[in-house]
Each structure stands twice: as structure tokens, then as C-alpha cells.
Scaffold this motif. Sequence first.
Motif: not given
Length: 898
Positions: A451, A458-459, A525-528
Motif C-alpha cells: 500500500d 496490500n491485499r 491493509r485491504l482497502s480504505g
Amino acid sequence: MTQPSAAVAACLSAQNSADESTLPSNHPLTESQARETLIQTLEQAADAVVVIDANNCVTLFNASAEALWGYPRADVLGRNVSMLVPRGIRAQHDQYVGANRDTGTNRIVGTSREVVIERIDGTVRWGSMSISKVFTAAGVLYTAFIRDVTNEVKRREERRLLSLAVNETDSAIIVVGPDGRTIYINDGFTRMLGYQLDDMYGKVPSRVVSGRYTDEKTLEYIGERLAARESFRVEILIYDRSGKPLWIQAVVNIVNDEYGTCRNMVGVWTDITNTKMHEVLQQKALNAMAREAPILNVMLLICLEVERIAPEIIASICSVDQDGRLWTLAAPGLPPEYTKAVDGLDAGPDMQACGVGHSGGKLMVFADAPEDSCWAKFKEPARACGLAQAWSHAIRSSDGRVLGKLAFYYRETREPGTLHRRLIDVSLNLCALALEREASKENIRRLAFYDSLTGLPNRGFLIAHTESLLANAARTNNTLAVLFLDLDRFKHVNDSLGHTAGDVLLCEVAQRLKGCLRALDFVGRLSGDEFVVVLSPCDAGEATALCERIMAELQEPVTVGSTTLRPTASVGIAIFPQHGHDMNTLLLHADMAMYQAKSAGRHRFSVFTPELNRVAQDRLKFEMALRAALQADQLQLHYQPQVRLSDGGIYGVEALARWHHPEFGVVPPDRFVPLAEECGFITELDHGILQKACRQLSEWRAANIVIPHVSVNVSPTTFCDRRLPALIAKTLAACGLLPRDLVLEVTENVVLDNASGGLATLKRVHELGVGLSIDDFGTGYSSLSYLHRLPVDELKLDKSFVRELESDEGARALASAVTGIGTSLRLTIVAEGVENDEQRRILQAQGCQVAQGYFFARPMPAAALTAWMQSRAREAACRNRGLGDFDWAAQTDLDQAG
């Protein structure tokens, strides 16, 4: 014109070489016969013959002269001989001949010279001309004999040009005999290598130019080809007369005679020292980079190629890490003990002293290294490795940053030559390109797997890495925990403080999560505002303990600009292998558990249970149904009257959303409103309710139904939207309403939370003239110090207080306190949930002005409210004619009957 006989006589006197074999010796010729015989002889002569008199006029022009010049003799005889001279030099010719004739010199007589013949058609040939001067009774005659030597001149010119080309070329040309010994070298050989023909004559070339690092296998190959009398091409390192190394490409061709026997061997040597680096070193390194070869392989290739081109060099390449320390990438010729001494070298003063900070490099003799320099620590390792000196250079990026160090080591003390300097230039560029490219690849890898904001995986990388952890846990029979973490009310931070503040908060959360991890744990961190923590190894008990620690750490204050926030999170936990055997399943189940925690009131954690699967399916189905209902405008509004306790008049109505679904039946607001907020379309729901309520009030006004205002509940999320005031103004204008016709109800937590931006929106809405009401007052964390500064018009007493007024003295005291506070602040107090007359009486006695509840009327559709209002108006008119005080019991009976 001179008579032919005179010309012939002159020729007879001048040409002693005339062929006398044609004259019969036993039959003397008469003068006439002799003249005729001579004329025939001159006519048949292979050379051109031209005779001129003292006036430079042509008196004889034979057939060969006609062929040579192309002029018919009739056009030449009797004319000035200058017509046979090239046009460009005719004036000089006449002047020259005249001067010699006047002075009586014979510089043009008795000599043989080559002259240019300009033919009648303009073409040029060459002739070898000799002139004889003859004195006759008729005067002086000049006889010129011209032999066509055009082909000889061409061959001579070709030989001259060939010799010029051979000697002026930059290539070295050498010719050897069948025995392989030198018989000729050109000037280019001398310029390239410094050897003269005397130095090379009779010697085998390869033995003369070989040196310490000349490849023996290549020399053997050359000997084999020469012995076999075969042409070949080879690249080899040789040395000039002064001992300087250079790379050449030698092309050797065999020259055979007409019988196929080898007469000579011709070698053409080309200096490829520069192209060797650019075409070989550079090409190989660039090809390796293009093939995505690892950086260590690329650097090793550069070192090996440098050492092959210049075997007297030992090459080494180091990189500089983020901490400013040197680490060896490639040094195939250096012993391991020496590279160990280099690795970890400080990039500060040490690098400057070792030449990395110098743009031109630094040449250091180990024996002369100052004791206070970094080189001093290498004296002993260098001596043990047989190294005499080092020449180090900084590898710099395009913007001047130091990326590493390139060093050439020597076994003897020497000054680097031109070849070495060129190698440095080429190698530095290649090293810089490779290191910058590696940095770009690393950056691309980070962009692909990390990220960019928080630096967390990231994911994609999270799932890939966790799958390997799961495989290891399965092999070792261990458990693993996946925590799905979602920040509470993060959207409020973005909407109120801006996305920059949201980014600061996310980065702080990421750092706090990393600080809570154990050695083998992992966070991404996945998102948002969604994060995933993988705990390995970890069972359910350990997961819950660590989850509590994480939630406590996250709740610590964080300053964003001038605002202090206390972030909270809802966390779901899934355990491997009980809750899933792959990462996608574990993430799904942890996500379900997180929603369970959020639904339970936020800032909680929940462990996945199989029951959550059914709940999640129902929730998804319910969510899709609600989204479809909003899109199809299937939600309805019911309206509940708000009544003045003083006279029973209508104070206003509150708009309440209702949803009737074919499958789910009547869905209460306390179920679908929180879902809309969680799913992100609460703002769409609130906007729809606001617009519908305003349109309905406008219709009532058109039908002369007197309703002072309509109240609409607004969620915290919608109220923090900075666009809300503009939407309200637009809606009121479209419905023809005034700002005082609308009251917005918000919770006290929103208006007191300055960080969320609710207070700023509150002020902007109040500036429009719209009424503001604090809903459920007393149930939150009320702040009386804030209350008197808030731009609100009314307080709504929560029904939880009203419900216990009759039985609980504490409830009566709290209700009285709220009423007293509101009255002192000149605020209207509206009591909710009034269900009987005793509650009404108590409230009225305490000073409450307005109430709503089933005692007065239930929420009803707009049409029902219209009928209710009309019926109430008629009954009130009748009562007013005969009654003084308002009869609440009678009115209640009528309302319930209606």
C-alpha cells in the motif's frame, strides 16, 4: 607549309631507330623511294608521330596520332600545334615554347615526359612524349614521338592509391610468407603498435605482440589455422611496443597462386578496445537486464567481462543500503576474507576516504595508506591477497545520489591506462543503470504488493503470504488467527477534516498495528479503513488477548492538525483451521465477525461462529432488498403529530420512514436505518426522506392544511456532509417553502463532536434559518457547557425518561432537570413517547411545552394525517364555542375514534 620531303628528311635525320630492315641492302633506293618507304614506316608506326615547324605548325600527323587524338590529319596539318594541347594549358604551352625557342634552349628537346592528351571527344588519355630538334635547309623542325601510356598511368595511380590506402588506414596490415614470418607491415601497424618493419621482419607476429595476459588458447587457435592454411577471424588481447594492452580483431586471409599454393597470408588488425567495451560488455550487461536477470548476476557479469577485457584488473562492485553501508554485490576475483572486510563499511566519512564520494575516483596504494583512513584496515587483507593498490569510483544515479562503489584492484603498483579509464566509464554507466533499474523494480514491486500510503502489504501480497503461512501451519499442526479490523466512523473524519487528515489517521493506525505484533505476525491493509492482522501461531485465546491489546492501543489519542481524535475499531476473528482452510474463507468469516461486532455497538470484537454464516446471508439479502427499495423509491413516510400542551394545537409533525417488503413484511426503522449507514447509502436515504417530507408539506399548504413545520431525522453521516446545507436550500426553494418550515433532528453526540464536522454543518444550516432539534437528549454524553453555545431551537426528551415518569421519582427528576435547562436556555422542550394522560399531566406540570406519542396519535400516512387534521379542526371549532379550557380526555377520545 613545309614540303613532305623536307619533313621526311628531317625525320630520317632525327629517328635513328627507324626500321632499316625493310630497305634492301643490295638495291640502293633513290631519294624518292626512301621518302616513300619512310612515309609508309611512319604511317605504320605504333607510336603517334607529330612534326612541327619553326612556326609551331603541324607538318606531319600519322595514323597513330589520328587514333590517339581522334582528329583527322586534314584538320591538323598546317595548323598550330596548340590545338593538340589541352584547352586549359594552351596559353602556357605557347608561352613556354616561345620562350625556349627565343633563348635557343633545348629544355623541350631530348627529354621524355608524360603529357595529357585531350581527345576531340573530350576524353583524356596519357602519352609518353619525346621530342627531337632537326635543322634542315627549310628551317628547324621538331619531331614528337608519343606513346599511349594511359593504362600504365592508371595502373601506377592505382598502385599509388592502394599504397596510400594501405599506409593511411587506422588498421594494421601485416603480410607474412608461407612460413608465417613477417615480410611487410604498413604504416598503420607502426602507428597502432609502435613497431617498425625492421622490428617485425622475419618474425612470427603473434610471438612479438603477446604479453602477460594474452590468452594462450587463442594463440593455439591462431597457430592451428595458419598451419592449416585457413583464413580466420579472431579477437585477442595483445601489447604494443611500450607494453600497453589493447584488444584487436585480426582477420587473416590466405593468398594462393594460380596453382593453389599458399604464397602469402595477409592480416588486417583492427583496434577494438573501445568497441570491445561498448559492443561486448555493454551488450551483454544490457541483455542480462532485458532478460530480468537478478541484480547479483548482472553485477557478476560486468566484473567478469571487465576482467576478461583487462585481465590485470580485479573488479569489485558494492551497493549502498538505506543505512548508508557498503555491501559487496560482485567480486569474483577477490578472496572472501577481503570482501568481509569491505562489507558493512560506514557510508559517512569512511566512504569519502575510500573514494566513493569523489567524482573522479581515488587511487590508493595499500602500502601508503594513512593510518587514520579506511584503507588502513585493508592493508593486511590486501597484502595477504597479493593486492598492491585499488582504484575506486562512486556509482551515482542520474540525480547525483551515491548508489554504490566500483573498484579496480591491481597486483602491482601502476597508473591506470587509457583502457582502464574507458572500462571505468562504461562500467560506471552500466552499474548505475542496473542499480537504478533494480530500485525501479523494487518500487514497482512495492506498488504492486504494498500500500503506497501506509507501506503495509496490500491485499494481493497479504493473501499470497498468508497462504504460505497456512501451508506451514498445516504441516506443523498449528493454529493461526486472522483479525479483520475496520475503523469506526472513519468516513466522518474524511468528510469533516478532509482526506489528508484521514490519510494521517490511517498511517498512524498502521504504525500502531505494527507495534502490537509479535515476531511472526503479519499486518496488511485491504482497502480504505480495513486492515487484516495475521497471528501465527495463535489460538482463539491468544487472539482475543492480542485483539484487546490492539483495540486499547488504537484508542490512544492522535493529533490530526489541530484536532485530537480517539480512533476505535470493530474487529472480527477467524481461526485456522476451525473456521476455514484458505485465506479467502478466513477473510470472509473474519469479515462476518467484524460486522457482528460493529452491529453490537462498535469498538468491540467478535469471534466467528457458524451461525454468523446464516446471519451474513440474511444480511446480504436484506441489504440487496433495501438497495432495490431505495432505487425504486419504495420507502414511505408516516407522520406523527407534535402537540402543544398548553392548548392542544399542532406544533408540527415528525416524518418517519416506513418500509413494507413483500417477503420481510413491515421493517422497522431501527433495523434498516443502521444497515443503510453500514452499507454506505444512508445519505441517499436521508436525502430522499428530506425531499419527500418537504414536498408533502408543500401539498398540505396548497390544500390549506395548517401544519407549522415538518421535522426530519438526519443521520450523523449525512449531517457531516458539507453539501447538506446547499441541498436543503435547493429543496426548500423547489417546494416553495421557507427555512422555518423545516426542522432537522440530530443526536447530541454529533453536534458536540467537533472533529466530525457536525458542529460546522449545524451552524451553516442554522444560518439558513432552518430549525434544529437535539434528538434523544439526555441519553448521550451531554455537555451543558456546550449546550448554551449551540445554535439549536429545541430539545427532545427521550421516551426512556417519559416511560417511567409515573413510577420512578428519578425519571421525574431527570425530566424536570432537562425541562428546566431547556426553559432557562429559551429552548422548546418536546417530549417523546407520551402514552397516557398522567404522563402528559406530569410533563405539563414540569413546564414541557410540546409532546408526541400514542396518547395523541400514532404515526400515519399523509392521507390519514390529512383526514385526522380536518376532523380535529372541526371538533376543536365546536368545542371552542362551548368550552373554555381544552379538554384533553375528550380530544383524546375523538382522536382515537378518528
